[in-house]
Design a protein around this motif. Structure first.
Motif, PDB file in Angstrom:
ATOM      1  N   GLU A  69       0.933  -1.079   0.123  1.00 38.84           N
ATOM      2  CA  GLU A  69      -0.262  -0.038  -0.063  1.00 38.84           C
ATOM      3  C   GLU A  69       0.430   1.151   0.442  1.00 38.84           C
ATOM      4  OE1 GLU A  69      -4.365  -1.102   2.772  1.00 38.84           O
ATOM      5  OE2 GLU A  69      -1.851  -0.527   3.980  1.00 38.84           O
ATOM      6  N   THR A  72       2.413   1.604  -3.724  1.00 40.05           N
ATOM      7  CA  THR A  72       0.940   2.469  -3.836  1.00 40.05           C
ATOM      8  C   THR A  72       1.315   4.445  -4.105  1.00 40.05           C
ATOM      9  OG1 THR A  72      -0.364   0.503  -4.525  1.00 40.05           O
ATOM     10  CG2 THR A  72      -1.712   2.503  -4.924  1.00 40.05           C
ATOM     11  N   GLU A  73       1.230   4.654  -2.578  1.00 40.00           N
ATOM     12  CA  GLU A  73       1.376   5.671  -2.615  1.00 40.00           C
ATOM     13  C   GLU A  73       2.542   6.810  -3.399  1.00 40.00           C
ATOM     14  OE1 GLU A  73      -2.082   7.356  -1.218  1.00 40.00           O
ATOM     15  OE2 GLU A  73      -2.334   5.781  -1.403  1.00 40.00           O
ATOM     16  N   GLU A  75       4.595   5.329  -5.694  1.00 35.07           N
ATOM     17  CA  GLU A  75       3.677   5.798  -7.205  1.00 35.07           C
ATOM     18  C   GLU A  75       3.073   7.182  -6.991  1.00 35.07           C
ATOM     19  OE1 GLU A  75       2.834   1.533  -8.732  1.00 35.07           O
ATOM     20  OE2 GLU A  75       4.766   0.915  -7.483  1.00 35.07           O
ATOM     21  N   LYS A  76       2.108   7.215  -7.038  1.00 29.85           N
ATOM     22  CA  LYS A  76       0.574   7.889  -6.667  1.00 29.85           C
ATOM     23  C   LYS A  76       1.432   9.322  -6.847  1.00 29.85           C
ATOM     24  CE  LYS A  76      -3.584   5.699  -4.952  1.00 29.85           C
ATOM     25  NZ  LYS A  76      -4.390   5.541  -4.214  1.00 29.85           N
ATOM     26  N   GLY A  77       2.142   9.630  -5.726  1.00 29.42           N
ATOM     27  CA  GLY A  77       2.819  11.199  -5.412  1.00 29.42           C
ATOM     28  C   GLY A  77       4.176  11.077  -6.765  1.00 29.42           C
ATOM     29  N   ALA A  79       3.124   9.695  -9.717  1.00 27.15           N
ATOM     30  CA  ALA A  79       2.567  10.011 -10.925  1.00 27.15           C
ATOM     31  C   ALA A  79       2.304  12.104 -10.969  1.00 27.15           C
ATOM     32  CB  ALA A  79       1.463   9.091 -11.426  1.00 27.15           C
ATOM     33  N   ASP A  80       1.669  11.421 -10.051  1.00 19.15           N
ATOM     34  CA  ASP A  80       1.299  13.312  -9.577  1.00 19.15           C
ATOM     35  C   ASP A  80       3.069  14.496 -10.007  1.00 19.15           C
ATOM     36  OD1 ASP A  80      -1.231  12.823  -9.145  1.00 19.15           O
ATOM     37  OD2 ASP A  80      -0.512  12.875  -7.250  1.00 19.15           O
TER      38      ASP A  80
END
Length: 102
Positions: A69, A72-73, A75-77, A79-80
């Motif tokens: 998890e 994943t978080e 990776e989101k950051g 990507a942003d």
């Protein structure tokens, strides 16, 4: 012939009133006009003219995440960041200081 105006009396936190009236003043809108506009929007929308609900999610508690998890978080950051949806910390803190007069 125009209808006689009705009065609305409401208690509001002083700092909320001050901040809102400051913004309205900058926009050139008297508070009474803004309240009248708000009431008209309630009539048009047949309810509040915005969602009145609790946010679906809050801040992520990193200590409660599994390794997958957390990955994943992160990776989101990333990507942003790649998409230009991120600001440097110095800019964010400067905005906070400005917005909250700190």
């Amino acid at each position: 012939m125009a209808a006689k105006p009705a009065n609305v009396y409401a208690r509001i936190e002083p700092d909320v009133k001050e901040q809102a009236e400051s913004i309205l003043s900058a926009l050139g809108i008297p508070a009474s006009n803004a309240i009248n506009l708000f009431y008209k929007q309630i009539i048009l929308q047949k309810g509040l003219p915005f969602d009145a609900k609790l946010p679906a999610t809050g801040p992520v508690d990193l200590s409660a995440l599994s390794e997958a998890e957390l990955s994943t978080e992160l990776e989101k950051g990333y990507a942003d960041l790649q998409a230009g949806r991120a600001k440097e910390a110095s800019v964010v803190f400067a905005d906070i200081r400005k917005d909250y007069q700190l």
